[in-house]
Design an enzyme around this catalytic site. Structure first.
Site, short mmCIF file in Angstrom:
data_model
loop_
_atom_site.label_atom_id
_atom_site.label_comp_id
_atom_site.label_asym_id
_atom_site.label_seq_id
_atom_site.Cartn_x
_atom_site.Cartn_y
_atom_site.Cartn_z
CE LYS A 1 6.10 -2.52 2.04
NZ LYS A 1 5.43 -2.62 0.72
N PRO B 1 -3.72 0.44 7.14
CG PRO B 1 -3.94 1.20 4.95
CD PRO B 1 -3.34 1.56 6.27
N GLY C 1 -3.09 -3.32 2.43
CA GLY C 1 -2.89 -2.04 1.76
C GLY C 1 -1.54 -1.90 1.08
CG ASP D 1 7.24 -6.59 3.12
OD1 ASP D 1 8.08 -6.93 2.26
OD2 ASP D 1 6.12 -6.12 2.83
#
Length: 282
Positions: A15, A98, A101, A140
């Protein structure tokens, strides 16, 4: 149709935060935020093989991350505990996203395991319950189970689905691993951005309140934003380190990547309107 004992592959998409505002702080220290979470087609691949023995095994854990503490293993065991399911699963993860990230990689991996096993183990848990369980794994995770682009509020748990324009993104990954707690605890962090409402969302809102603090701590992020800003409005996603800019065509995005200095790492990704596994829960 393959049997349940074959390996099956499932995507775990990243996202981007199209903007991120910090509008306050709760008494328990958690920050109140507003953001638009945008799904993109850059993804890890989660390979799962169901077994009857009840064991959950991660067959290629990341270096330095014990298999038992990996979010994918914890997600599978959480579903076993919740449902009493006697089946197990072998897990392999092909990492493309990553770590550290700001693109939700670990959370997305966990959400994909939960969505896929909801179907493979025939659990039929409703999406809302999966989201509640996912929240215990990470802030998340519920978004990826929700599976639609969303205006996100609260500490990340309040989601309103929204339509976002189709776009192609150039994403640069500065080779630094950002500490999210360090960014959120910085005394210089802006914590009083005025709240906005969904009808007043605009594509012109691109500010990330975490960016200034992150750039001071990690000059590589600032360097990437400066370079990408030659081509379009560039900003950081999440608490970093990745930065991105939006383009209207894949050709435009590919041209930017073609110009990328050798010392920088970058990707081109396309916007998604829904999570590829959205239909795995109701």
């Amino acid at each position: 149709m393959s049997s349940s004992y074959d390996w099956q592959d499932f995507p775990a998409p990243a996202k981007l935060n199209l903007f991120l505002h910090i509008i306050g702080r709760r008494n328990d220290g958690y920050h109140l935020l507003q953001s638009v979470f945008q799904l993109i087609d850059l993804a890890d691949t989660i390979s799962l093989r169901v077994n009857e023995g009840g064991e959950v095994q991660h067959l290629n854990p990341l270096p330095g991350v014990p298999a038992d503490s990996d979010l994918t293993v914890r997600a599978a065991r959480l579903l076993q505990k919740e449902t009493g399911c006697s089946k197990g699963v072998d897990i392999r993860v092909t990492k493309r996203l990553p770590m550290g990230g700001g693109v939700g990689g670990g959370s997305s991996d966990a959400a994909t395991v939960m969505l896929a096993l909801n179907r493979l183990w025939q659990l039929n848990l409703p999406r809302v319950r999966l989201m509640e369980l996912g929240l215990s794994l990470g802030a998340d995770v519920p978004f990826f189970i929700f599976g639609e682009n969303a205006f996100v509020e609260g500490i990340g748990e309040i989601m309103t689905p929204i339509l976002t324009p189709e776009a192609h993104f150039v994403i640069l990954h500065p080779q630094v691993h950002v500490s999210t707690p360090q960014i959120f605890s910085d005394p210089n962090l802006t914590r009083d951005t005025p709240p906005i409402t969904v009808p007043h969302l605009s594509s012109a809102i691109t500010q990330n309140d975490l960016e200034e603090v992150a750039c001071k701590s990690y000059p590589e992020i600032s360097e990437s934003i400066t370079w990408l800003s030659q081509y379009a409005n560039a900003r950081m996603t999440g608490s970093g380190s990745c930065v991105f800019a939006s383009f209207s065509s894949p050709n435009e995005a590919n041209r930017v990547i073609y110009d990328l200095p050798k010392k920088m790492t970058g990707y081109v990704a396309r916007s998604l309107s829904k999570h590829p596994l959205h239909e795995f829960a109701e």
